[in-house]
Design a protein around this motif. Structure first.
Motif, PDB file in Angstrom:
ATOM      1  N   ILE A  84       0.871  -1.177   0.000  1.00 47.80           N
ATOM      2  CA  ILE A  84       0.000   0.000   0.000  1.00 47.80           C
ATOM      3  C   ILE A  84       0.906   1.225   0.000  1.00 47.80           C
ATOM      4  O   ILE A  84       1.561   1.519   1.003  1.00 47.80           O
ATOM      5  CB  ILE A  84      -0.922   0.012   1.234  1.00 47.80           C
ATOM      6  N   PRO A  85       0.987   1.957  -1.128  1.00 51.57           N
ATOM      7  CA  PRO A  85       1.999   2.998  -1.282  1.00 51.57           C
ATOM      8  C   PRO A  85       1.736   4.301  -0.554  1.00 51.57           C
ATOM      9  O   PRO A  85       2.635   5.116  -0.411  1.00 51.57           O
ATOM     10  CB  PRO A  85       2.032   3.235  -2.795  1.00 51.57           C
ATOM     11  N   ASP A  86       0.494   4.563  -0.099  1.00 52.15           N
ATOM     12  CA  ASP A  86       0.230   5.843   0.547  1.00 52.15           C
ATOM     13  C   ASP A  86      -0.840   5.681   1.619  1.00 52.15           C
ATOM     14  O   ASP A  86      -1.163   4.559   2.021  1.00 52.15           O
ATOM     15  CB  ASP A  86      -0.183   6.905  -0.482  1.00 52.15           C
ATOM     16  N   GLU A  87      -1.377   6.801   2.086  1.00 50.97           N
ATOM     17  CA  GLU A  87      -2.297   6.783   3.214  1.00 50.97           C
ATOM     18  C   GLU A  87      -3.778   6.807   2.794  1.00 50.97           C
ATOM     19  O   GLU A  87      -4.642   7.124   3.596  1.00 50.97           O
ATOM     20  CB  GLU A  87      -2.019   7.980   4.127  1.00 50.97           C
ATOM     21  N   PHE A  88      -4.032   6.430   1.559  1.00 48.81           N
ATOM     22  CA  PHE A  88      -5.408   6.436   1.083  1.00 48.81           C
ATOM     23  C   PHE A  88      -6.367   5.631   1.972  1.00 48.81           C
ATOM     24  O   PHE A  88      -7.477   6.090   2.252  1.00 48.81           O
ATOM     25  CB  PHE A  88      -5.456   5.916  -0.351  1.00 48.81           C
ATOM     26  N   PRO A  89      -5.991   4.428   2.459  1.00 50.40           N
ATOM     27  CA  PRO A  89      -6.919   3.668   3.307  1.00 50.40           C
ATOM     28  C   PRO A  89      -7.325   4.400   4.581  1.00 50.40           C
ATOM     29  O   PRO A  89      -8.391   4.108   5.147  1.00 50.40           O
ATOM     30  CB  PRO A  89      -6.138   2.385   3.640  1.00 50.40           C
ATOM     31  N   VAL A  90      -6.495   5.344   5.048  1.00 47.51           N
ATOM     32  CA  VAL A  90      -6.849   6.120   6.236  1.00 47.51           C
ATOM     33  C   VAL A  90      -8.105   6.937   5.958  1.00 47.51           C
ATOM     34  O   VAL A  90      -9.076   6.908   6.726  1.00 47.51           O
ATOM     35  CB  VAL A  90      -5.698   7.067   6.643  1.00 47.51           C
ATOM     36  N   VAL A 111     -10.681  14.569  -2.891  1.00 48.26           N
ATOM     37  CA  VAL A 111     -10.593  13.770  -4.105  1.00 48.26           C
ATOM     38  C   VAL A 111      -9.230  13.096  -4.126  1.00 48.26           C
ATOM     39  O   VAL A 111      -8.204  13.717  -3.829  1.00 48.26           O
ATOM     40  CB  VAL A 111     -10.773  14.633  -5.371  1.00 48.26           C
ATOM     41  N   TYR A 112      -9.225  11.814  -4.470  1.00 50.41           N
ATOM     42  CA  TYR A 112      -7.974  11.059  -4.555  1.00 50.41           C
ATOM     43  C   TYR A 112      -7.754  10.610  -5.991  1.00 50.41           C
ATOM     44  O   TYR A 112      -8.643  10.027  -6.613  1.00 50.41           O
ATOM     45  CB  TYR A 112      -8.033   9.840  -3.639  1.00 50.41           C
ATOM     46  N   LEU A 113      -6.564  10.904  -6.528  1.00 48.15           N
ATOM     47  CA  LEU A 113      -6.172  10.463  -7.856  1.00 48.15           C
ATOM     48  C   LEU A 113      -5.030   9.477  -7.702  1.00 48.15           C
ATOM     49  O   LEU A 113      -3.958   9.826  -7.194  1.00 48.15           O
ATOM     50  CB  LEU A 113      -5.726  11.651  -8.716  1.00 48.15           C
ATOM     51  N   GLU A 114      -5.246   8.254  -8.122  1.00 47.87           N
ATOM     52  CA  GLU A 114      -4.221   7.212  -7.956  1.00 47.87           C
ATOM     53  C   GLU A 114      -3.189   7.287  -9.064  1.00 47.87           C
ATOM     54  O   GLU A 114      -3.522   7.408 -10.245  1.00 47.87           O
ATOM     55  CB  GLU A 114      -4.865   5.827  -7.952  1.00 47.87           C
ATOM     56  N   MET A 115      -1.913   7.233  -8.654  1.00 49.24           N
ATOM     57  CA  MET A 115      -0.816   7.208  -9.609  1.00 49.24           C
ATOM     58  C   MET A 115      -0.218   5.793  -9.618  1.00 49.24           C
ATOM     59  O   MET A 115      -0.721   4.895  -8.957  1.00 49.24           O
ATOM     60  CB  MET A 115       0.256   8.239  -9.233  1.00 49.24           C
ATOM     61  N   ASP A 116       0.880   5.622 -10.332  1.00 50.20           N
ATOM     62  CA  ASP A 116       1.490   4.302 -10.441  1.00 50.20           C
ATOM     63  C   ASP A 116       2.043   3.832  -9.102  1.00 50.20           C
ATOM     64  O   ASP A 116       1.823   2.695  -8.691  1.00 50.20           O
ATOM     65  CB  ASP A 116       2.619   4.326 -11.484  1.00 50.20           C
ATOM     66  N   GLN A 117       2.755   4.689  -8.384  1.00 50.89           N
ATOM     67  CA  GLN A 117       3.373   4.302  -7.125  1.00 50.89           C
ATOM     68  C   GLN A 117       2.863   5.095  -5.925  1.00 50.89           C
ATOM     69  O   GLN A 117       3.267   4.844  -4.800  1.00 50.89           O
ATOM     70  CB  GLN A 117       4.906   4.478  -7.218  1.00 50.89           C
ATOM     71  N   ASP A 118       2.004   6.038  -6.156  1.00 49.31           N
ATOM     72  CA  ASP A 118       1.544   6.900  -5.070  1.00 49.31           C
ATOM     73  C   ASP A 118       0.231   7.516  -5.520  1.00 49.31           C
ATOM     74  O   ASP A 118      -0.317   7.145  -6.546  1.00 49.31           O
ATOM     75  CB  ASP A 118       2.596   7.983  -4.778  1.00 49.31           C
ATOM     76  N   GLY A 119      -0.292   8.463  -4.749  1.00 47.31           N
ATOM     77  CA  GLY A 119      -1.529   9.109  -5.126  1.00 47.31           C
ATOM     78  C   GLY A 119      -1.489  10.591  -4.821  1.00 47.31           C
ATOM     79  O   GLY A 119      -0.606  11.079  -4.110  1.00 47.31           O
ATOM     80  N   LEU A 120      -2.456  11.314  -5.376  1.00 46.74           N
ATOM     81  CA  LEU A 120      -2.549  12.756  -5.176  1.00 46.74           C
ATOM     82  C   LEU A 120      -3.879  13.072  -4.503  1.00 46.74           C
ATOM     83  O   LEU A 120      -4.935  12.606  -4.938  1.00 46.74           O
ATOM     84  CB  LEU A 120      -2.467  13.459  -6.535  1.00 46.74           C
ATOM     85  N   PHE A 121      -3.826  13.857  -3.420  1.00 47.25           N
ATOM     86  CA  PHE A 121      -5.020  14.262  -2.703  1.00 47.25           C
ATOM     87  C   PHE A 121      -5.368  15.702  -3.079  1.00 47.25           C
ATOM     88  O   PHE A 121      -4.526  16.598  -2.971  1.00 47.25           O
ATOM     89  CB  PHE A 121      -4.805  14.176  -1.183  1.00 47.25           C
ATOM     90  N   LEU A 122      -6.602  15.936  -3.524  1.00 47.33           N
ATOM     91  CA  LEU A 122      -7.078  17.270  -3.878  1.00 47.33           C
ATOM     92  C   LEU A 122      -8.115  17.713  -2.855  1.00 47.33           C
ATOM     93  O   LEU A 122      -9.062  16.977  -2.562  1.00 47.33           O
ATOM     94  CB  LEU A 122      -7.709  17.269  -5.274  1.00 47.33           C
ATOM     95  N   GLU A 123      -7.944  18.934  -2.317  1.00 47.18           N
ATOM     96  CA  GLU A 123      -8.823  19.377  -1.237  1.00 47.18           C
ATOM     97  C   GLU A 123      -9.402  20.769  -1.450  1.00 47.18           C
ATOM     98  O   GLU A 123     -10.224  21.222  -0.662  1.00 47.18           O
ATOM     99  CB  GLU A 123      -8.062  19.334   0.097  1.00 47.18           C
ATOM    100  N   GLN A 124      -8.989  21.472  -2.520  1.00 44.96           N
ATOM    101  CA  GLN A 124      -9.507  22.806  -2.762  1.00 44.96           C
ATOM    102  C   GLN A 124     -10.977  22.741  -3.191  1.00 44.96           C
ATOM    103  O   GLN A 124     -11.385  21.831  -3.919  1.00 44.96           O
ATOM    104  CB  GLN A 124      -8.684  23.503  -3.846  1.00 44.96           C
ATOM    105  N   THR A 125     -11.753  23.730  -2.768  1.00 48.95           N
ATOM    106  CA  THR A 125     -13.189  23.735  -3.053  1.00 48.95           C
ATOM    107  C   THR A 125     -13.489  23.613  -4.539  1.00 48.95           C
ATOM    108  O   THR A 125     -14.365  22.840  -4.946  1.00 48.95           O
ATOM    109  CB  THR A 125     -13.830  25.024  -2.502  1.00 48.95           C
ATOM    110  N   GLU A 126     -12.766  24.361  -5.368  1.00 44.44           N
ATOM    111  CA  GLU A 126     -13.027  24.325  -6.802  1.00 44.44           C
ATOM    112  C   GLU A 126     -12.705  22.956  -7.404  1.00 44.44           C
ATOM    113  O   GLU A 126     -13.354  22.510  -8.362  1.00 44.44           O
ATOM    114  CB  GLU A 126     -12.256  25.419  -7.543  1.00 44.44           C
ATOM    115  N   GLU A 127     -11.709  22.265  -6.843  1.00 43.44           N
ATOM    116  CA  GLU A 127     -11.367  20.925  -7.317  1.00 43.44           C
ATOM    117  C   GLU A 127     -12.466  19.931  -6.959  1.00 43.44           C
ATOM    118  O   GLU A 127     -12.843  19.066  -7.766  1.00 43.44           O
ATOM    119  CB  GLU A 127     -10.040  20.484  -6.707  1.00 43.44           C
ATOM    120  N   ILE A 128     -12.992  20.047  -5.740  1.00 41.81           N
ATOM    121  CA  ILE A 128     -14.067  19.157  -5.295  1.00 41.81           C
ATOM    122  C   ILE A 128     -15.301  19.354  -6.172  1.00 41.81           C
ATOM    123  O   ILE A 128     -15.925  18.385  -6.619  1.00 41.81           O
ATOM    124  CB  ILE A 128     -14.422  19.423  -3.820  1.00 41.81           C
TER     125      ILE A 128
END
Length: 282
Positions: free
Chosen positions: A97-103, A234-251
């Motif tokens: 599990i490459p990142d903290e997404f399950p949290v 919002v979570y975007l999964e990458m090959d080895q890690d992921g990106l967390f998006l939290e800005q209102t406009e992104e949501i």
């Protein structure tokens, strides 16, 4: 992999929510420090996550000062405070599990996810997980394969918990059609998706058919998570890690995208019929 020097996901969420409540209350750091009779440094460190995690007493004191009186939001934030220093089951699977997404996934009250290429992790069958692990890594030790399957099973336990999230899954038909190359896995996986959709216990499954043509979701998968005491992520999964998006406009952008994909999908009954047909294919 996640950076061990950074505050945990839960602690970052706690810090960000406390800062948001302070700003909503129209208070500066100096105002909060004066009201609590703490130093400005202490309040600032709690908000940045630099300080060791705050205690439940300290969090409740800040919520009192900020005028947060909604019992549900208070207790949800207190729960995050208690959990922030605890190690979850996922720490035992850091190799797979490459990142903290399950949290975040385990704290969510609602999960909306779109997948154009694979079956979403929470609904993958053991046979599918093994097939995916072997395909992604070409050669893999059987012990490693078993750890991937076990880790996925542990993730899926949230769907059986008392406080399970509402799950809404939209899957592109391509992710299902490519399973025809492995008939046994195809039958197992398609039947499982149809079963959980038929069950109606907080899980919605819809399929985007090929007839929808090129659509806005073609650029990639995403997961939109809602929480009781925090803003969506919002979570975007990458090959080895992921990106967390939290800005209102992104949501807002990803919520609109998800709604668009729902509108291009087969309805639930049509999706179940499609999945049943796939499972019966030779």
């Amino acid at each position: 992999m996640s950076d061990p020097s950074r505050p945990s996901v839960r602690r970052r969420r706690l810090s960000e929510e406390l800062r948001r409540y302070r700003i909503s209350a129209g208070m500066t750091l100096d105002d909060a420090a004066s009201a609590t009779e703490w130093s400005i440094g202490k309040v600032s460190n709690i908000e940045t996550g630099v300080r060791l995690r705050p205690s439940v007493v300290e969090v409740r004191a800040l919520l009192d000062v900020y005028g947060v009186d909604d019992p549900q939001r208070r207790e949800a934030l207190v729960a995050i405070t208690r959990q922030a220093g605890k190690k979850g089951w996922w720490t035992k699977y850091s190799d797979v599990i490459p990142d903290e997404f399950p949290v975040l996934e385990s704290d969510a009250t609602g999960i909306s996810t779109y997948e154009p290429m694979i079956i979403p992790g929470l609904l993958q069958t053991p046979g599918y997980v093994e097939l995916l692990a072997r395909s992604a890594n070409l050669v893999r030790d059987p012990v490693d394969i078993r750890r991937v399957v076990d880790a996925r099973r542990r993730r899926q336990e949230i769907l059986e918990s008392e406080h399970r999230p509402e799950l809404w899954v939209v899957i592109d038909a391509g992710a299902i059609e490519r399973l025809r190359a492995t008939p046994d896995v195809c039958r197992e996986q398609a039947n499982h998706l149809a079963d959980v959709a038929d069950n109606g216990e907080g899980i919605t499954v819809q399929v985007v058919p090929f007839s929808a043509g090129i659509h806005a979701g073609a650029k990639g998968s995403f997961v939109l998570m809602d929480f009781a005491a925090a803003d969506p992520v919002v979570y975007l999964e990458m090959d080895q890690d992921g990106l967390f998006l939290e800005q209102t406009e992104e949501i807002i952008r990803y919520r609109n995208l998800f709604n668009h994909l729902v509108s291009r999908s087969l309805d639930v009954d049509q999706s179940v019929s499609y999945l049943r047909d796939i499972s019966k294919a030779p």
